[in-house]
Design a protein around this motif. Structure first.
Motif, short mmCIF file in Angstrom:
data_model
loop_
_atom_site.label_atom_id
_atom_site.label_comp_id
_atom_site.label_asym_id
_atom_site.label_seq_id
_atom_site.Cartn_x
_atom_site.Cartn_y
_atom_site.Cartn_z
N LEU A 110 0.82 -1.22 0.00
CA LEU A 110 0.00 0.00 0.00
C LEU A 110 0.85 1.27 0.00
CD1 LEU A 110 -2.77 1.40 0.14
CD2 LEU A 110 -2.58 1.26 2.64
N HIS A 111 1.88 1.34 0.85
CA HIS A 111 2.67 2.57 0.94
C HIS A 111 3.41 2.88 -0.35
CE1 HIS A 111 5.90 -0.28 1.95
NE2 HIS A 111 6.75 0.68 1.63
N VAL A 112 3.63 1.89 -1.21
CA VAL A 112 4.25 2.13 -2.52
C VAL A 112 3.16 2.43 -3.55
CG1 VAL A 112 5.69 1.15 -4.33
CG2 VAL A 112 6.23 0.68 -1.92
N ARG A 113 2.05 1.68 -3.51
CA ARG A 113 0.94 1.92 -4.47
C ARG A 113 0.47 3.35 -4.41
NH1 ARG A 113 -1.66 -2.72 -2.41
NH2 ARG A 113 -3.35 -1.41 -1.69
N VAL A 114 0.32 3.89 -3.18
CA VAL A 114 -0.23 5.24 -3.06
C VAL A 114 0.69 6.30 -3.64
CG1 VAL A 114 -1.75 4.67 -1.14
CG2 VAL A 114 0.55 5.55 -0.66
N LEU A 115 1.99 6.01 -3.76
CA LEU A 115 2.91 6.95 -4.42
C LEU A 115 2.52 7.14 -5.88
CD1 LEU A 115 6.40 5.84 -3.08
CD2 LEU A 115 5.17 7.94 -2.54
N PHE A 116 1.91 6.13 -6.45
CA PHE A 116 1.45 6.21 -7.84
C PHE A 116 -0.01 6.63 -7.92
CE2 PHE A 116 4.97 3.19 -7.90
CZ PHE A 116 5.73 3.69 -8.96
N LEU A 117 -0.85 6.07 -7.05
CA LEU A 117 -2.30 6.32 -7.14
C LEU A 117 -2.67 7.76 -6.81
CD1 LEU A 117 -3.63 2.99 -5.60
CD2 LEU A 117 -3.49 3.64 -8.02
N HIS A 118 -1.98 8.38 -5.85
CA HIS A 118 -2.31 9.77 -5.51
C HIS A 118 -2.09 10.70 -6.69
CE1 HIS A 118 -1.54 13.67 -3.27
NE2 HIS A 118 -2.81 13.42 -3.09
N PRO A 119 -0.90 10.71 -7.32
CA PRO A 119 -0.76 11.61 -8.48
C PRO A 119 -1.67 11.23 -9.64
CG PRO A 119 1.27 10.35 -8.12
CD PRO A 119 0.36 10.07 -6.97
N ILE A 120 -1.97 9.94 -9.82
CA ILE A 120 -2.89 9.53 -10.88
C ILE A 120 -4.25 10.17 -10.65
CG2 ILE A 120 -4.24 7.55 -11.74
CD1 ILE A 120 -1.61 5.88 -11.49
N HIS A 121 -4.76 10.08 -9.44
CA HIS A 121 -6.08 10.65 -9.14
C HIS A 121 -6.06 12.19 -9.22
CE1 HIS A 121 -8.21 6.98 -8.27
NE2 HIS A 121 -7.16 6.57 -7.58
N LEU A 122 -4.99 12.80 -8.77
CA LEU A 122 -4.89 14.26 -8.87
C LEU A 122 -4.89 14.71 -10.32
CD1 LEU A 122 -2.24 15.09 -6.11
CD2 LEU A 122 -4.68 15.61 -6.06
N ILE A 123 -4.13 14.02 -11.15
CA ILE A 123 -4.06 14.39 -12.57
C ILE A 123 -5.42 14.18 -13.23
CG2 ILE A 123 -3.07 13.76 -14.81
CD1 ILE A 123 -0.43 13.18 -13.26
N GLU A 124 -6.07 13.06 -12.95
CA GLU A 124 -7.39 12.81 -13.54
C GLU A 124 -8.39 13.88 -13.11
OE1 GLU A 124 -7.10 7.94 -14.02
OE2 GLU A 124 -8.01 8.78 -12.21
N SER A 125 -8.34 14.28 -11.87
CA SER A 125 -9.22 15.34 -11.37
C SER A 125 -8.91 16.67 -12.06
CB SER A 125 -9.06 15.47 -9.86
OG SER A 125 -9.84 16.51 -9.37
N GLU A 126 -7.63 16.96 -12.22
CA GLU A 126 -7.26 18.21 -12.89
C GLU A 126 -7.68 18.20 -14.35
OE1 GLU A 126 -3.57 21.23 -13.72
OE2 GLU A 126 -3.41 19.82 -12.05
N GLN A 127 -7.62 17.03 -15.00
CA GLN A 127 -8.08 16.94 -16.39
C GLN A 127 -9.56 17.33 -16.49
OE1 GLN A 127 -6.80 12.83 -17.01
NE2 GLN A 127 -5.46 13.51 -18.67
N VAL A 128 -10.36 16.84 -15.57
CA VAL A 128 -11.79 17.18 -15.55
C VAL A 128 -11.95 18.69 -15.34
CG1 VAL A 128 -13.96 16.88 -14.26
CG2 VAL A 128 -12.53 14.89 -14.80
N PHE A 129 -11.21 19.22 -14.38
CA PHE A 129 -11.29 20.65 -14.06
C PHE A 129 -10.89 21.52 -15.27
CE2 PHE A 129 -9.07 24.48 -12.49
CZ PHE A 129 -10.14 25.11 -11.86
N VAL A 130 -9.77 21.20 -15.90
CA VAL A 130 -9.30 21.98 -17.04
C VAL A 130 -10.27 21.86 -18.21
CG1 VAL A 130 -7.44 22.20 -18.75
CG2 VAL A 130 -6.87 21.92 -16.33
N SER A 131 -10.83 20.69 -18.44
CA SER A 131 -11.82 20.51 -19.52
C SER A 131 -13.05 21.39 -19.26
CB SER A 131 -12.25 19.05 -19.63
OG SER A 131 -11.17 18.26 -20.05
N LYS A 132 -13.46 21.49 -18.01
CA LYS A 132 -14.61 22.34 -17.66
C LYS A 132 -14.30 23.82 -17.92
CE LYS A 132 -17.77 23.19 -13.74
NZ LYS A 132 -18.50 24.16 -14.47
N ILE A 133 -13.10 24.25 -17.58
CA ILE A 133 -12.71 25.65 -17.85
C ILE A 133 -12.73 25.91 -19.35
CG2 ILE A 133 -10.87 27.36 -17.69
CD1 ILE A 133 -9.93 25.94 -15.15
N ILE A 134 -12.18 24.98 -20.12
CA ILE A 134 -12.17 25.14 -21.59
C ILE A 134 -13.60 25.26 -22.10
CG2 ILE A 134 -11.67 23.96 -23.76
CD1 ILE A 134 -9.13 22.83 -22.37
#
Length: 187
Positions: free
Chosen positions: A152-176
């Protein structure tokens, strides 16, 4: 207690996990876990961080009697009791209070009126491309390291930025979308 730098924080974690850890072990884990991608950690900052941790009494080092190949005997790093306390304290502070955002991006958003809607849309589309590439790279590294089989402590190093990036993609698409709607209304 003074806050640890990101490099010191990361090094203490790796040394505590491996205890002891050689410079080679540390560099290998940094590469495997993708720290270089999101923590901006170079080789020189690793050795400078180790020296600072040693000066603070958080780690101790000794020359190992085991040698493989050419070159000097490897140095092994051990976390001290004081270092473990500092690491635990830092983990609690970081998990409970740190912010994960790029303030320069926020400043750019605040300045949207100064570049016009078309330029803003183009810049944000480039950001989506950038985010997509970053997401692809992190996902590839995650898969190559074992994905769901990782602790888990290694998985979250990858999963946290993955989820942040996916969330930002949604946010940026909405602004566009909103900028495009505003541009249609003013034609």
């Amino acid at each position: 207690m003074k806050q640890l730098s990101n490099v010191e924080f990361m090094l203490l974690q790796i040394i505590a996990e491996s205890n002891p850890a050689s410079g080679y072990d540390i560099n290998k884990l940094i590469d495997q876990r993708g720290y270089r991608e999101w923590a901006n950690i170079g080789t020189t900052s690793i050795y400078a961080g180790l020296k600072k941790l040693n000066n603070k009494g958080f780690i101790e080092s000794e020359v190992s009697g085991e040698k493989s190949g050419k070159g000097p005997l490897p140095i092994r790093f051990y976390i001290t009791e004081v270092g473990m306390t500092a690491l635990r304290d830092e983990i609690i502070v970081v998990l409970s209070s740190s912010r994960e955002r790029d303030n320069r991006f926020d400043l750019g958003l605040a300045a949207l009126p100064f570049i016009g809607k078309e330029a803003a849309i183009e810049a944000l589309r480039k950001r989506l491309d950038y985010l997509e590439e970053a997401l692809k790279n992190i996902k590839q590294k995650y898969e190559s390291q074992g994905s769901t089989r990782l602790p888990l402590h290694v998985r979250v190093l990858f999963l946290h930025p993955i989820h942040l990036i996916e969330s930002e993609q949604v946010f940026v698409s909405k602004i566009i979308s909103e900028l495009m709607e505003e541009a249609k209304g003013h034609v």
